[in-house]
Enzyme design. Structure first.
Site, PDB file in Angstrom:
ATOM      1  N   ARG A  67     135.835  15.452  50.939  1.00 46.92           N
ATOM      2  CA  ARG A  67     134.496  15.839  50.473  1.00 46.92           C
ATOM      3  C   ARG A  67     134.448  17.333  50.131  1.00 46.92           C
ATOM      4  NH1 ARG A  67     129.204  16.420  53.854  1.00 46.92           N
ATOM      5  NH2 ARG A  67     127.583  16.327  52.267  1.00 46.92           N
ATOM      6  N   HIS A  71     133.043  18.786  46.617  1.00 44.09           N
ATOM      7  CA  HIS A  71     131.937  19.748  46.558  1.00 44.09           C
ATOM      8  C   HIS A  71     132.380  21.101  46.025  1.00 44.09           C
ATOM      9  CE1 HIS A  71     128.707  17.653  49.222  1.00 44.09           C
ATOM     10  NE2 HIS A  71     129.367  16.785  48.485  1.00 44.09           N
ATOM     11  N   ASN A  99     125.171  20.521  51.219  1.00 47.18           N
ATOM     12  CA  ASN A  99     126.441  20.654  51.935  1.00 47.18           C
ATOM     13  C   ASN A  99     126.287  20.395  53.431  1.00 47.18           C
ATOM     14  OD1 ASN A  99     128.351  21.107  49.905  1.00 47.18           O
ATOM     15  ND2 ASN A  99     127.615  23.205  49.625  1.00 47.18           N
ATOM     16  N   HIS A 197     133.779   6.894  49.694  1.00 43.84           N
ATOM     17  CA  HIS A 197     132.800   6.515  50.715  1.00 43.84           C
ATOM     18  C   HIS A 197     133.247   5.275  51.499  1.00 43.84           C
ATOM     19  CE1 HIS A 197     129.169   8.845  48.789  1.00 43.84           C
ATOM     20  NE2 HIS A 197     130.128   9.632  49.234  1.00 43.84           N
TER      21      HIS A 197
END
Ligand code: HEM
Ligand SMILES: *[C@@H]1O[C@H](CO)[C@@H](O)[C@H](O)[C@H]1NC(C)=O
Ligand SMILES: *[C@@H]1O[C@H](CO)[C@@H](O)[C@H](O)[C@H]1NC(C)=O
Length: 333
Positions: A67, A71, A99, A197
């Protein structure tokens, strides 16, 4: 045993071939596989050793590092802006609610420290994130692929840019498509990458509206399996009861929470997507076929996932003389 080894080697070769093939036309920037071969030959090994150690201590770190890369890349490109700490009066990306729950900073620091001790001022923090995400995909899913290096580190990090660039948990398929298209990623790549996910977890605050206050007509999101909703309600307080300190986390994939696999798509088909944006991929006619395909073809999904991770890792990268090689990943030089 021998045949198992052969099968996995053959599979690996296929995956590498597919990835290398896709890398050539997809990347228009001079990132290079083996970029540090001369300047710091053990750079990638040092990242891998640090990540392997971190995953052994805490398997949840795999999801965190994947992740972190996503990001990073979606905000100002893959240039490690997510690692920068705030300056007085200038809050950084990492402070954004987008975040929330982002972790893994210490793992990157540790890899950077090991590398600096051997090759000072040579390996960028942005490359370390990209390698660490790749090693996390291997750790959580056994999928192995080459990641080109040569990214340089950016000089700024601004809190508002996180919400301006990252997709929201209630985005519909049109919004998701638009968000990824702005980063040069196709709808197919968006669906493929969402398979991340299948590991990790989410705070209740990202989806509890689906359980208690979805719409005027439906307090509970009708696209969610009723039994699954009950389980989630037993773990998540009502939105108005949520606070910063009372916000539990729930696994994205309750059956194999730490295994990166195509189970995510099976969950979507049975209306067990955790976020509205997850379930949307099945609800929407734009993406339903892709979900079905990925559910039915784990091997094809895995090689598409590897290729899409490589492509994501090339978004708006700084190369050549742009940016810098940070000494400390949390601060510009
Ligand atoms: C498609 C749009 C996406 C949306 C709306 C989205 C949103 C979210 C949200 C809300 C969380 C939970 C954060 C929390 O509350 O702790 C999360 C977690 C996560 N996301 Fe995404 N995400 C998306 C795509 C992606 C992509 C492309 C990747 C990587 C390739 C990714 C990897 C992850 C991982 C691994 C976690 C679990 C993190 C952990 O357990 O530490 N996501 N995402
Ligand atoms: C998706 O969301 C956008 C922006 O809120 C909206 O304009 C659009 O109509 C929605 N699309 C669908 C298919 O619901
Ligand atoms: C929310 O808080 C109220 C009042 O404190 C409490 O009665 C209720 O049980 C809580 N609901 C949930 C789902 O946590």
């Amino acid at each position: 045993m021998a045949s198992l080894l052969f099968t996995s080697l053959a599979l690996l070769q296929i995956i590498m071939a597919v990835v290398l093939d896709l890398v050539k036309p997809a990347i228009s920037v001079p990132l290079k596989i083996g970029f540090y071969q001369t300047a710091c030959p053990s750079a990638e090994t040092m990242v891998r050793n640090t990540v392997t150690k971190a995953l052994a201590a805490d398997p949840a770190m795999a999801a965190a590092l994947i992740r972190l890369h996503f990001h990073d890349c979606f905000v100002r490109g893959c240039e490690a802006s997510i690692l920068l700490d705030s300056k007085p009066g200038i809050p950084a990306e990492k402070e954004s609610t987008m975040n929330k729950g982002v972790q893994g900073f210490e793992v990157i620091d540790e890899a950077k420290a090991a590398i600096e001790a051997q090759c000072p001022n040579t390996v960028s923090c942005a490359d370390i994130i990209a390698f660490a995400a790749r090693d996390s995909v291997f750790g959580a899913g056994g999928l192995l692929y080459a990641v080109p290096g040569g990214r340089r580190d950016g000089l700024a990090s601004l809190i508002d840019e996180a919400a301006e660039n990252l997709p929201g948990a209630f985005f519909n398929s049109t919004e998701l498509r638009g968000n990824f298209a702005r980063k040069g990623l196709s709808m197919e790549e968006m669906v493929t990458l969402s398979g991340a996910h299948s590991i990790g977890d989410s705070h209740c605050s990202a989806f509890s509206k689906r359980l208690y206050s979805f719409s005027a007509r439906f307090p509970q999101d009708p696209s969610m399996d009723a039994a699954y909703a009950e389980t989630l309600k037993s773990k998540c307080p009502r939105p108005r009861n949520l606070t910063d300190s009372v916000d539990p986390v729930v696994a994205f994939d309750p059956s194999t929470p730490a295994l990166l696999d195509n189970n995510y798509y099976k969950n979507l088909v049975s209306h067990r997507g955790l976020l509205a944006s997850d379930q949307e991929l099945w609800s929407s006619g734009l993406t339903r076929k892709m979900v079905k395909y990925n559910r039915n073809h784990p091997g094809a999904w895995a090689s598409k996932f590897a290729a899409a991770m490589v492509k994501m890792g090339s978004i708006d990268v700084m190369v050549g003389r742009n940016g810098e090689i940070r000494n400390n990943c949390r601060d510009v030089n």
